[in-house]
Structures are given as structure tokens and as C-alpha cells.
Write a protein that holds these residues in place. Structure first.
Motif, short mmCIF file in Angstrom:
data_model
loop_
_atom_site.label_atom_id
_atom_site.label_comp_id
_atom_site.label_asym_id
_atom_site.label_seq_id
_atom_site.Cartn_x
_atom_site.Cartn_y
_atom_site.Cartn_z
N GLU A 268 33.77 41.93 43.44
CA GLU A 268 32.84 41.07 43.51
C GLU A 268 32.04 41.17 44.33
O GLU A 268 30.64 40.92 43.50
N ALA B 7 39.68 35.23 34.18
CA ALA B 7 40.11 34.22 34.51
C ALA B 7 39.22 32.91 34.57
O ALA B 7 40.35 32.54 35.08
N ASP C 265 40.63 34.73 40.05
CA ASP C 265 39.08 35.66 40.03
C ASP C 265 38.45 36.53 39.21
O ASP C 265 39.13 36.96 38.71
N MET C 266 37.50 37.03 39.34
CA MET C 266 37.18 38.44 38.39
C MET C 266 37.44 39.65 38.89
O MET C 266 38.01 40.31 37.98
N ASP C 267 37.90 39.80 40.14
CA ASP C 267 38.86 40.83 40.13
C ASP C 267 39.40 41.02 40.32
O ASP C 267 40.84 42.31 39.36
N THR C 268 40.97 39.83 40.22
CA THR C 268 42.51 39.93 39.92
C THR C 268 42.54 40.11 38.10
O THR C 268 43.04 40.78 37.95
#
Length: 237
Positions: free
Chosen positions: A66, A198, A204-207
Motif C-alpha cells: 500500500e 479488509a 490491512d489492505m496488503d493482507t
């Protein structure tokens, strides 16, 4: 084992990309595989790819985090920055110290520093005189890539270019433009799906993206199809 060394990882990366091109590919997943490999090979904090649509307008298609996504989107909004400059000139843009552009590109400078980046190396995706986009490496330390690493980065960028244009020799350029536009459109759906995951799971957005991508791979589906299922509530991850 070969992959235990940096040279081995580089060979494995080229083999993986080549196998993907031979077997047929999902453009978005191919580009994400490329940026993930680049981040690892060059010890970069993040990497991303921008592509131009049929009108020449740049859009972000792939990023490893992100943080880099925000920096690249900011450049597109401001209309300047090393990645935009790389695309405009068709030349590699090495920025070993972000402090040096504080006055010229204040929006880029402040966003990049806020995200922890200190240097950028942008490589053009081009075929002869035609520019398709850029491969961008973000470093959390000042300094430039070595001449060898810069050459390798350009080689990987060339693989991405081949991946995007491999059908051009057999078809009209309109097909390539549709493929590029499809990748850009897919990104919109993917971003929406990331937001859904999310929010639903409190991650979070990466996960969220890692979850989306892993499901697509495990089930041999395209990223876009999985994302569309999540957004359309026909698929629950």
C-alpha cells in the motif's frame, strides 16, 4: 539449491516468467509475480508497475504494498515524479536521493518520505519506440542500483513487455490495447475486493490482497474473477 543464492533466485524468476508466458497467462498476476520478484532480488522496500491505456494515460496496475501504491497514485495525480518522468522520456530514471527533488516535485517528495522511501529506480517498459509503462523500484535507503542490477531490472522489464505484447505479432494492435485496458479495468475490481475483505476480516489492505491472490492461485482462477465474486457477494473468502 539454486534458489538459495541470489543468482539462483534470479534464474528461477526468469524460468517462472517464461513458463507463464508459454502456458498462457493472466496479465495482472504475471505483473504481480514480476514486482514481487523485483522487490526481493533488488532488496527494494516495494515495487510497482504502471501501464498506459489506449489514450496514453498512465494507471497503476501492480504494486507490492500500500505504501508504494500511495506514492505511485500521488505521482499520477500530480502529473510528475520519477515514474512519470521515466514514462515521458522513455529512459531509465534513477533517483538515488529523494531529497534532491524536494523543490521540483514537492508532492512526490512529501508522500515518498512519509512512506519511508529514500530512493527510486524507474525502468521503462518499451518495445522499440513504443512506451507501454514503467517498472518502479522503491528503496528505504539512499543510493543507486549497481550497473549489474540496473541491467537485470531492465531485463525483467523487457520480460514484462514481452508478456503484454506476445500476441501482437499474430493480431492487430487493437487486441493488445484491449488486453491492456482489461488489466486496468481488472485493477478497479481488485481494489474493491481488497476493501471488502479488509473490512470483513479486520485486516490491512496488503493482507486482504494476499488472501485474494492466494485463493485465485489455489483454485486456478484469475484474480479478476475472484475479485468480481467477492464484490458481487457470490464468493466468500
Amino acid at each position: 539449491m539454486m534458489a538459495d543464492t541470489r543468482e539462483g533466485r534470479l534464474v528461477d524468476t526468469f524460468v517462472t516468467l517464461a513458463d507463464t508466458l508459454v502456458a498462457g497467462y493472466d496479465v495482472v498476476d504475471l505483473l504481480h509475480t514480476l514486482v514481487d520478484a523485483c522487490a526481493t532480488l533488488f532488496s527494494a522496500s516495494a515495487a510497482g508497475i504502471m501501464l498506459a491505456d489506449a489514450t496514453g494515460q498512465l494507471s497503476l496496475v501492480a504494486s507490492t504494498s500500500e505504501k508504494s501504491r500511495l506514492v505511485e497514485l500521488m505521482q499520477l495525480s500530480a502529473g510528475n515524479g520519477p515514474c512519470v518522468e521515466c514514462f515521458s522520456t522513455g529512459l531509465v530514471y534513477a533517483l538515488p536521493d529523494i531529497e534532491s527533488v524536494k523543490g521540483a516535485w514537492p508532492e512526490f517528495y512529501h508522500e515518498a518520505v512519509a512512506q519511508g522511501f529514500r530512493a527510486v529506480h524507474a525502468v521503462p517498459l518499451r518495445l522499440r519506440g513504443e512506451m507501454l509503462g514503467t517498472l518502479n523500484l522503491f528503496l528505504d535507503r539512499s543510493g543507486s542500483l549497481t550497473a549489474h542490477d540496473a541491467s537485470v531490472a531492465q531485463g525483467l522489464a523487457d520480460v514484462a513487455t514481452i508478456g503484454i505484447l506476445q500476441e501482437r505479432a499474430a493480431r492487430e494492435s487493437e487486441l493488445t490495447q484491449r488486453q491492456l485496458q482489461s488489466a486496468l479495468n481488472s485493477r478497479v475490481v481488485i481494489e474493491q475486493a481488497k476493501g471488502v475483505i479488509a473490512q470483513l476480516h479486520g485486516v490491512d489492505m496488503d493482507t486482504a490482497f494476499a488472501t485474494l491472490r492466494q485463493y485465485a492461485r489455489d483454485n486456478n482462477l484469475s484474480l479478476r474473477d475472484v475479485a468480481a465474486g467477492v464484490v458481487g457477494k457470490t464468493l466468500s473468502l
